[in-house]
Write a protein that holds these residues in place. Structure first.
Motif, PDB file in Angstrom:
ATOM      1  N   LEU A 124      11.841   2.059 -49.624  1.00 54.05           N
ATOM      2  CA  LEU A 124      11.404   0.840 -50.296  1.00 54.05           C
ATOM      3  C   LEU A 124      10.754  -0.130 -49.316  1.00 54.05           C
ATOM      4  O   LEU A 124      11.274  -0.367 -48.225  1.00 54.05           O
ATOM      5  CB  LEU A 124      12.604   0.136 -50.954  1.00 54.05           C
ATOM      6  CG  LEU A 124      13.272   0.880 -52.096  1.00 54.05           C
ATOM      7  CD1 LEU A 124      14.420   1.723 -51.596  1.00 54.05           C
ATOM      8  CD2 LEU A 124      13.766  -0.108 -53.143  1.00 54.05           C
ATOM      9  N   ASN A 125       9.628  -0.693 -49.732  1.00 53.52           N
ATOM     10  CA  ASN A 125       8.987  -1.785 -48.998  1.00 53.52           C
ATOM     11  C   ASN A 125       8.822  -1.457 -47.515  1.00 53.52           C
ATOM     12  O   ASN A 125       9.041  -2.302 -46.644  1.00 53.52           O
ATOM     13  CB  ASN A 125       9.832  -3.067 -49.167  1.00 53.52           C
ATOM     14  CG  ASN A 125       9.043  -4.333 -48.878  1.00 53.52           C
ATOM     15  OD1 ASN A 125       7.881  -4.442 -49.239  1.00 53.52           O
ATOM     16  ND2 ASN A 125       9.680  -5.274 -48.208  1.00 53.52           N
ATOM     17  N   ASN A 126       8.462  -0.197 -47.252  1.00 57.45           N
ATOM     18  CA  ASN A 126       8.280   0.281 -45.871  1.00 57.45           C
ATOM     19  C   ASN A 126       9.531   0.103 -45.015  1.00 57.45           C
ATOM     20  O   ASN A 126       9.452  -0.054 -43.797  1.00 57.45           O
ATOM     21  CB  ASN A 126       7.094  -0.432 -45.204  1.00 57.45           C
ATOM     22  CG  ASN A 126       5.781  -0.145 -45.895  1.00 57.45           C
ATOM     23  OD1 ASN A 126       5.501   1.001 -46.251  1.00 57.45           O
ATOM     24  ND2 ASN A 126       4.981  -1.179 -46.128  1.00 57.45           N
ATOM     25  N   GLY A 127      10.685   0.125 -45.670  1.00 59.58           N
ATOM     26  CA  GLY A 127      11.943  -0.025 -44.933  1.00 59.58           C
ATOM     27  C   GLY A 127      12.202  -1.429 -44.442  1.00 59.58           C
ATOM     28  O   GLY A 127      13.085  -1.643 -43.611  1.00 59.58           O
ATOM     29  N   GLU A 128      11.458  -2.411 -44.972  1.00 57.23           N
ATOM     30  CA  GLU A 128      11.617  -3.805 -44.543  1.00 57.23           C
ATOM     31  C   GLU A 128      12.268  -4.641 -45.645  1.00 57.23           C
ATOM     32  O   GLU A 128      12.267  -4.269 -46.812  1.00 57.23           O
ATOM     33  CB  GLU A 128      10.243  -4.392 -44.182  1.00 57.23           C
ATOM     34  CG  GLU A 128       9.545  -3.652 -43.044  1.00 57.23           C
ATOM     35  CD  GLU A 128       8.137  -4.171 -42.794  1.00 57.23           C
ATOM     36  OE1 GLU A 128       7.684  -5.039 -43.581  1.00 57.23           O
ATOM     37  OE2 GLU A 128       7.509  -3.712 -41.840  1.00 57.23           O
ATOM     38  N   THR A 129      12.822  -5.776 -45.260  1.00 52.49           N
ATOM     39  CA  THR A 129      13.443  -6.683 -46.224  1.00 52.49           C
ATOM     40  C   THR A 129      12.388  -7.240 -47.168  1.00 52.49           C
ATOM     41  O   THR A 129      11.351  -7.747 -46.734  1.00 52.49           O
ATOM     42  CB  THR A 129      14.148  -7.846 -45.499  1.00 52.49           C
ATOM     43  OG1 THR A 129      15.171  -7.309 -44.668  1.00 52.49           O
ATOM     44  CG2 THR A 129      14.773  -8.816 -46.496  1.00 52.49           C
ATOM     45  N   GLY A 130      12.659  -7.148 -48.458  1.00 53.06           N
ATOM     46  CA  GLY A 130      11.716  -7.626 -49.452  1.00 53.06           C
ATOM     47  C   GLY A 130      11.685  -9.142 -49.539  1.00 53.06           C
ATOM     48  O   GLY A 130      12.652  -9.835 -49.191  1.00 53.06           O
ATOM     49  N   GLU A 131      10.582  -9.654 -50.044  1.00 56.91           N
ATOM     50  CA  GLU A 131      10.392 -11.109 -50.155  1.00 56.91           C
ATOM     51  C   GLU A 131      11.426 -11.748 -51.066  1.00 56.91           C
ATOM     52  O   GLU A 131      11.987 -12.803 -50.752  1.00 56.91           O
ATOM     53  CB  GLU A 131       8.980 -11.386 -50.684  1.00 56.91           C
ATOM     54  CG  GLU A 131       8.639 -12.863 -50.807  1.00 56.91           C
ATOM     55  CD  GLU A 131       7.227 -13.092 -51.329  1.00 56.91           C
ATOM     56  OE1 GLU A 131       6.961 -14.203 -51.839  1.00 56.91           O
ATOM     57  OE2 GLU A 131       6.400 -12.168 -51.227  1.00 56.91           O
ATOM     58  N   LEU A 132      11.716 -11.102 -52.206  1.00 58.42           N
ATOM     59  CA  LEU A 132      12.678 -11.677 -53.144  1.00 58.42           C
ATOM     60  C   LEU A 132      14.099 -11.618 -52.573  1.00 58.42           C
ATOM     61  O   LEU A 132      14.863 -12.586 -52.697  1.00 58.42           O
ATOM     62  CB  LEU A 132      12.613 -10.944 -54.478  1.00 58.42           C
ATOM     63  CG  LEU A 132      13.525 -11.506 -55.579  1.00 58.42           C
ATOM     64  CD1 LEU A 132      13.156 -12.948 -55.913  1.00 58.42           C
ATOM     65  CD2 LEU A 132      13.471 -10.629 -56.829  1.00 58.42           C
ATOM     66  N   SER A 133      14.439 -10.505 -51.943  1.00 56.25           N
ATOM     67  CA  SER A 133      15.775 -10.385 -51.332  1.00 56.25           C
ATOM     68  C   SER A 133      16.013 -11.505 -50.333  1.00 56.25           C
ATOM     69  O   SER A 133      17.075 -12.139 -50.313  1.00 56.25           O
ATOM     70  CB  SER A 133      15.916  -9.032 -50.623  1.00 56.25           C
ATOM     71  OG  SER A 133      15.694  -7.962 -51.505  1.00 56.25           O
ATOM     72  N   LYS A 134      15.010 -11.754 -49.490  1.00 53.21           N
ATOM     73  CA  LYS A 134      15.126 -12.797 -48.467  1.00 53.21           C
ATOM     74  C   LYS A 134      15.239 -14.178 -49.108  1.00 53.21           C
ATOM     75  O   LYS A 134      16.037 -15.026 -48.673  1.00 53.21           O
ATOM     76  CB  LYS A 134      13.910 -12.741 -47.550  1.00 53.21           C
ATOM     77  CG  LYS A 134      13.936 -13.730 -46.376  1.00 53.21           C
ATOM     78  CD  LYS A 134      15.032 -13.397 -45.375  1.00 53.21           C
ATOM     79  CE  LYS A 134      14.826 -14.085 -44.028  1.00 53.21           C
ATOM     80  NZ  LYS A 134      14.751 -15.545 -44.125  1.00 53.21           N
ATOM     81  N   LYS A 135      14.468 -14.417 -50.167  1.00 52.00           N
ATOM     82  CA  LYS A 135      14.498 -15.718 -50.837  1.00 52.00           C
ATOM     83  C   LYS A 135      15.865 -15.971 -51.469  1.00 52.00           C
ATOM     84  O   LYS A 135      16.412 -17.079 -51.375  1.00 52.00           O
ATOM     85  CB  LYS A 135      13.401 -15.779 -51.905  1.00 52.00           C
ATOM     86  CG  LYS A 135      13.305 -17.133 -52.604  1.00 52.00           C
ATOM     87  CD  LYS A 135      12.189 -17.139 -53.643  1.00 52.00           C
ATOM     88  CE  LYS A 135      12.110 -18.489 -54.362  1.00 52.00           C
ATOM     89  NZ  LYS A 135      11.067 -18.503 -55.427  1.00 52.00           N
ATOM     90  N   ILE A 136      16.434 -14.950 -52.095  1.00 43.49           N
ATOM     91  CA  ILE A 136      17.766 -15.090 -52.703  1.00 43.49           C
ATOM     92  C   ILE A 136      18.807 -15.378 -51.626  1.00 43.49           C
ATOM     93  O   ILE A 136      19.651 -16.266 -51.776  1.00 43.49           O
ATOM     94  CB  ILE A 136      18.135 -13.820 -53.495  1.00 43.49           C
ATOM     95  CG1 ILE A 136      17.218 -13.649 -54.697  1.00 43.49           C
ATOM     96  CG2 ILE A 136      19.594 -13.879 -53.954  1.00 43.49           C
ATOM     97  CD1 ILE A 136      17.346 -12.298 -55.380  1.00 43.49           C
ATOM     98  N   TYR A 137      18.749 -14.614 -50.550  1.00 45.10           N
ATOM     99  CA  TYR A 137      19.708 -14.790 -49.455  1.00 45.10           C
ATOM    100  C   TYR A 137      19.617 -16.204 -48.879  1.00 45.10           C
ATOM    101  O   TYR A 137      20.633 -16.883 -48.701  1.00 45.10           O
ATOM    102  CB  TYR A 137      19.437 -13.763 -48.358  1.00 45.10           C
ATOM    103  CG  TYR A 137      20.343 -13.912 -47.148  1.00 45.10           C
ATOM    104  CD1 TYR A 137      21.622 -13.354 -47.136  1.00 45.10           C
ATOM    105  CD2 TYR A 137      19.916 -14.611 -46.017  1.00 45.10           C
ATOM    106  CE1 TYR A 137      22.451 -13.491 -46.039  1.00 45.10           C
ATOM    107  CE2 TYR A 137      20.739 -14.753 -44.912  1.00 45.10           C
ATOM    108  CZ  TYR A 137      22.007 -14.195 -44.928  1.00 45.10           C
ATOM    109  OH  TYR A 137      22.817 -14.344 -43.835  1.00 45.10           O
ATOM    110  N   ASP A 138      18.406 -16.638 -48.600  1.00 46.40           N
ATOM    111  CA  ASP A 138      18.216 -17.966 -48.006  1.00 46.40           C
ATOM    112  C   ASP A 138      18.690 -19.070 -48.947  1.00 46.40           C
ATOM    113  O   ASP A 138      19.249 -20.085 -48.500  1.00 46.40           O
ATOM    114  CB  ASP A 138      16.738 -18.182 -47.656  1.00 46.40           C
ATOM    115  CG  ASP A 138      16.290 -17.357 -46.446  1.00 46.40           C
ATOM    116  OD1 ASP A 138      17.171 -16.861 -45.706  1.00 46.40           O
ATOM    117  OD2 ASP A 138      15.074 -17.200 -46.256  1.00 46.40           O
TER     118      ASP A 138
END
Length: 361
Positions: A321-335
């Protein structure tokens, strides 16, 4: 409940750990909360005492029949020195749901939260201040009656212990690799999957051991009947972003009612991000990946908050998924969630409960 909480302070204090190398769940604070249940009397003798080993009869029923439940919570110290709890009432509601399933007497959630607040005030100097740290809180109940018979116990002890912790995963909010589990199952409808009880976690260890041997961080659990529909990832709820919509498995009697899960759903709706709770098969996920529509996946839970998923291994098929990188939405939710928890962002949902402390550092 009108009873008082007695406090016995520790005569000697423990050495506090290095905040830059806390790990998770290894070090505990100076005090703990305890309360007993006796049939005919109810819950009684609420007390804060020095952290100490327990003395239990070898025939205590918890050892033999697994009558035990627990919760996981955190306390956070803001930059202004205020102490916050995140939705503690939801943890107490869930604890009572677990109690109901395990035939353990109901607790007064408001009273237990008050006891927790007093415990935090006593041990407030244990709340770490370093970035990414918090005070992990573990309320739990065990059956203490000395009796070798398969029946609900007549005596219990409720305890709360606390531990200063760092990030649950050393890599922080970095994608983890997940093995799809095809042989073992976590729970089935009608079992104890909805309850937060020790046996659920003990039964998951074998699959986790196999995944670790293949250098995967966790397993993706499928349903226990058809072994087709997605349930949880490791000990977390799981979300997928498919073609712009976020989907999470619907609560079905075998999936834990995650507090973070509920918070994520509320947050997505607040942002007008399409989100649905429904049955979701591993075949649908694989097909979405092949069609280029699988955008992100992440687990949710108190310990890690958000754990992005970078890869699934399903049989011989790798789903990256997502080239094995943290997705934009995942990061936004976490932050956003961690920002609310630490008092850095506005709390439009009334999720935060403040702990009155006399002199937080």
């Amino acid at each position: 409940m009108t009873q008082q909480i007695t406090v016995q302070l520790a005569e000697t204090k423990r050495e506090k750990p290095d905040q830059t190398n806390l790990g998770f769940g290894r070090v505990f604070t100076d005090h703990m909360f305890m309360m007993d249940y006796t049939e005919g009397t109810g819950w009684h003798d609420a007390r804060i005492v020095p952290y100490q080993p327990l003395t239990l009869d070898p025939s205590a029923m918890v050892f033999h029949y697994g009558q035990t439940v627990f919760e996981g919570m955190k306390a956070y110290l803001t930059e202004e020195g205020r102490v916050f709890l995140f939705r503690p009432e939801k943890n107490m509601e869930r604890l009572n749901c677990s109690n109901e399933r395990l035939c353990i007497p109901q607790i007064d959630g408001d009273f237990i939260i008050e006891g927790l607040k007093q415990l935090i005030e006593v041990d407030q100097d244990w709340i770490p201040t370093a970035e990414g740290t918090s005070l992990y809180i573990r309320p739990f109940i065990i059956a203490t009656e000395p009796f070798l018979g398969v029946a609900p116990a007549k005596n219990y002890t409720l305890m709360i212990i606390m531990s200063p912790v760092g990030l649950y995963y050393k890599e922080g909010i970095a994608p983890v690799k997940i093995l799809v589990e095809n042989d073992f199952v976590r729970a089935v409808k009608g079992g104890t999957g909805e309850a937060k009880t020790g046996g659920n976690y003990a039964s998951s260890l074998k699959a986790q051991e196999i995944a670790s041997g293949k250098e995967y961080s966790q397993v993706l659990w499928l349903d226990g009947v058809e072994k087709k529909y997605i349930e949880e990832v490791g000990s977390m709820n799981v979300f997928f972003k498919i073609d712009g919509e976020v989907v999470t498995p619907a609560l079905n009697g075998s999936i834990l009612h995650g507090v973070t899960r509920d918070s994520v759903i509320q947050l997505l709706k607040h942002w007008n991000v399409p989100v649905s709770e429904r049955r979701l098969s591993i075949d649908e996920i694989a097909q979405a990946y092949r069609d280029g529509k699988l955008e992100e996946a992440f687990g949710t839970g108190t310990a890690a908050v958000i754990s992005p998923i970078g890869e699934f291994l399903w049989g011989e098929e790798k789903i990256v998924l997502n080239n094995g990188e943290t997705g934009e939405l995942s990061k936004k939710i976490y932050d956003t969630i961690t920002g609310i928890q630490k008092g850095k962002l506005e709390d439009p949902f009334d999720w935060i409960t403040e702990v009155p402390v006399s002199a937080a550092k």
